[in-house]
Design an enzyme around this catalytic site. Structure first.
Site, short mmCIF file in Angstrom:
data_model
loop_
_atom_site.label_atom_id
_atom_site.label_comp_id
_atom_site.label_asym_id
_atom_site.label_seq_id
_atom_site.Cartn_x
_atom_site.Cartn_y
_atom_site.Cartn_z
N THR A 94 0.69 -1.39 -0.03
CA THR A 94 0.04 -0.12 -0.12
C THR A 94 0.76 1.22 0.16
O THR A 94 1.47 1.37 1.13
CB THR A 94 -0.93 -0.01 1.28
OG1 THR A 94 -1.90 -1.13 1.18
CG2 THR A 94 -1.94 1.19 1.37
N LYS A 170 -6.95 0.84 -2.90
CA LYS A 170 -6.73 0.25 -1.53
C LYS A 170 -6.68 1.24 -0.54
O LYS A 170 -7.06 1.06 0.65
CB LYS A 170 -5.07 -0.29 -1.62
CG LYS A 170 -4.49 -0.71 -0.35
CD LYS A 170 -5.57 -1.99 0.15
CE LYS A 170 -5.15 -2.36 1.48
NZ LYS A 170 -3.69 -3.05 1.60
N LYS A 239 -0.55 5.65 8.80
CA LYS A 239 0.17 5.99 7.55
C LYS A 239 -0.91 5.76 6.35
O LYS A 239 -0.94 6.92 5.64
CB LYS A 239 1.39 4.82 7.01
CG LYS A 239 2.08 4.93 5.93
CD LYS A 239 1.69 3.82 4.86
CE LYS A 239 1.70 2.54 5.14
NZ LYS A 239 1.27 1.82 3.95
#
Length: 287
Positions: A94, A170, A239
Site C-alpha cells: 500500500t 486500496k 500511514k
C-alpha cells in the site's frame, strides 16, 4: 514450474511465498533479516543474496511497509538498471499515488515492467490464498502474472492501466475500515455505559445489519479489548489514513471524518498503542 521472487517476508509476504512454494513454483526469497528467509529456505525456497540478485528472476513480487521502503529498495538503489530484460515487478504494498506514478516512470525508464497490486485481506486470508488483488497496469503484464495471482488470491480486480488507480482504491478501502472501527468503538462505549453486554451487541449487529469480516473481526476485538497479536498496526493505519487525506486533497475533496481520525490515531500512538492492532484506536473513546 515457473520462477518467481518474493521480496519482503513480513506478516503478509511470508504466507504469500509459502503458498507459491506449495503450488509448485520455484521461489526465490529476500528479506532484510534472515529469520523469515531461513524458514522459507527450509521449505524449499532459494535465498537471494541481494535485491539485485532477486531481480534476475522473471517475475518479482514485493510487499514492503511504505513509500520509503519501496523507494529505497527499488527506485533509488540502482537495482532496476541491473535487472534482467523483461523482468516484471509486482508491488503488493500500500503506497501513495505519487509513489505509484514515480515508480511507473522509473521502471519504464529501465525497461522493467511494473504492476501495482495491493491486496485486501489480513494474515489468515493470505495464509488461505484468498486475498483480493487490486491490479493496475499494462493488461498484458497482468495477464502474464495472473497464474501467480491465482495462487495467492481468490479474485483479481483489474482497475485500470494507470498504476495509481489500484493504490487509490486500496487506500480508500483502508480509510473506510478505519471509519468503521471508530464508529464501532463509539457504539460499544454507549452500550457498555448502558450495562448491555457488548459481545452480544456485536454478535447481533454482525448477524443482521453488518455481516462481513470488518464488523465481525474488529467488533469482537473491540468488545474484548484484544489488540494483540496485531494483524495491522496502528502505526500502519495512521500511514494509510494520511495517504487517504493526501489523495483526497489532490482532488480537492474534503474528508471531515478523516480529519477527526487523524487526531484519534495520533493520540492512540502517543498512548503507547503504535504496535497494537489499529482496533486500539477505540481506546480513545470513553468506556
Amino acid at each position: 514450474m515457473s520462477s518467481i521472487a518474493v521480496i519482503g517476508l513480513g506478516a503478509m509476504g511470508k504466507p504469500i511465498a509459502h503458498n507459491l512454494l506449495k503450488a509448485g513454483h520455484d521461489v526465490v526469497v529476500w528479506n532484510r533479516s534472515d529469520g523469515p528467509a531461513d524458514e522459507l529456505v527450509a521449505a524449499g525456497a532459494r535465498r537471494a543474496a541481494s535485491v539485485a540478485e532477486a531481480m534476475d528472476v522473471p517475475v518479482v513480487f514485493s510487499i514492503l511497509s511504505d513509500d520509503r521502503a519501496v523507494a529505497e529498495t527499488f527506485i533509488d538503489s540502482g537495482v532496476l538498471a541491473r535487472a534482467a530484460s523483461g523482468t516484471v515487478h509486482v508491488n503488493l504494498a500500500t503506497v501513495s499515488a505519487d509513489l505509484a506514478r514515480r515508480a511507473a516512470a522509473v521502471h519504464a525508464e529501465h525497461g522493467v515492467g511494473y504492476i501495482a497490486a495491493p491486496v485486501f485481506g489480513r494474515v489468515p486470508v493470505a495464509e488461505a490464498g484468498a486475498l483480493n488483488i487490486l491490479a493496475a497496469g499494462d493488461p498484458s503484464l497482468i495477464e502474464r502474472v495472473q497464474l501467480f495471482f491465482d495462487v495467492i488470491g481468490s479474485r483479481t480486480w483489474r482497475l485500470g492501466e494507470r498504476l495509481e488507480q489500484a493504490n487509490i482504491v486500496k487506500i480508500l478501502g483502508n480509510y473506510l475500515i478505519a471509519c468503521a472501527i471508530q464508529s464501532l468503538g463509539e457504539a460499544v462505549s454507549v452500550v457498555e455505559g448502558a450495562d448491555i453486554d457488548s459481545g452480544q451487541f456485536v454478535e447481533l449487529l454482525t448477524s443482521t445489519l453488518f455481516p462481513g469480516p470488518v464488523y465481525t473481526g474488529y467488533g469482537s476485538m473491540i468488545a474484548e479489548r484484544r489488540y494483540q497479536p496485531a494483524g495491522f498496526t496502528t502505526l500502519l493505519g495512521r500511514k494509510d489514513l494520511h495517504l487517504a487525506l493526501q489523495v483526497a486533497a489532490d482532488h480537492n475533496i474534503p474528508l471531515p471524518i478523516g480529519q477527526l481520525l487523524r487526531g484519534v490515531f495520533d493520540r492512540t500512538i502517543d498512548a503507547g498503542h503504535g504496535a497494537d492492532d489499529w482496533a486500539s484506536i477505540v481506546e480513545q473513546q470513553p468506556r
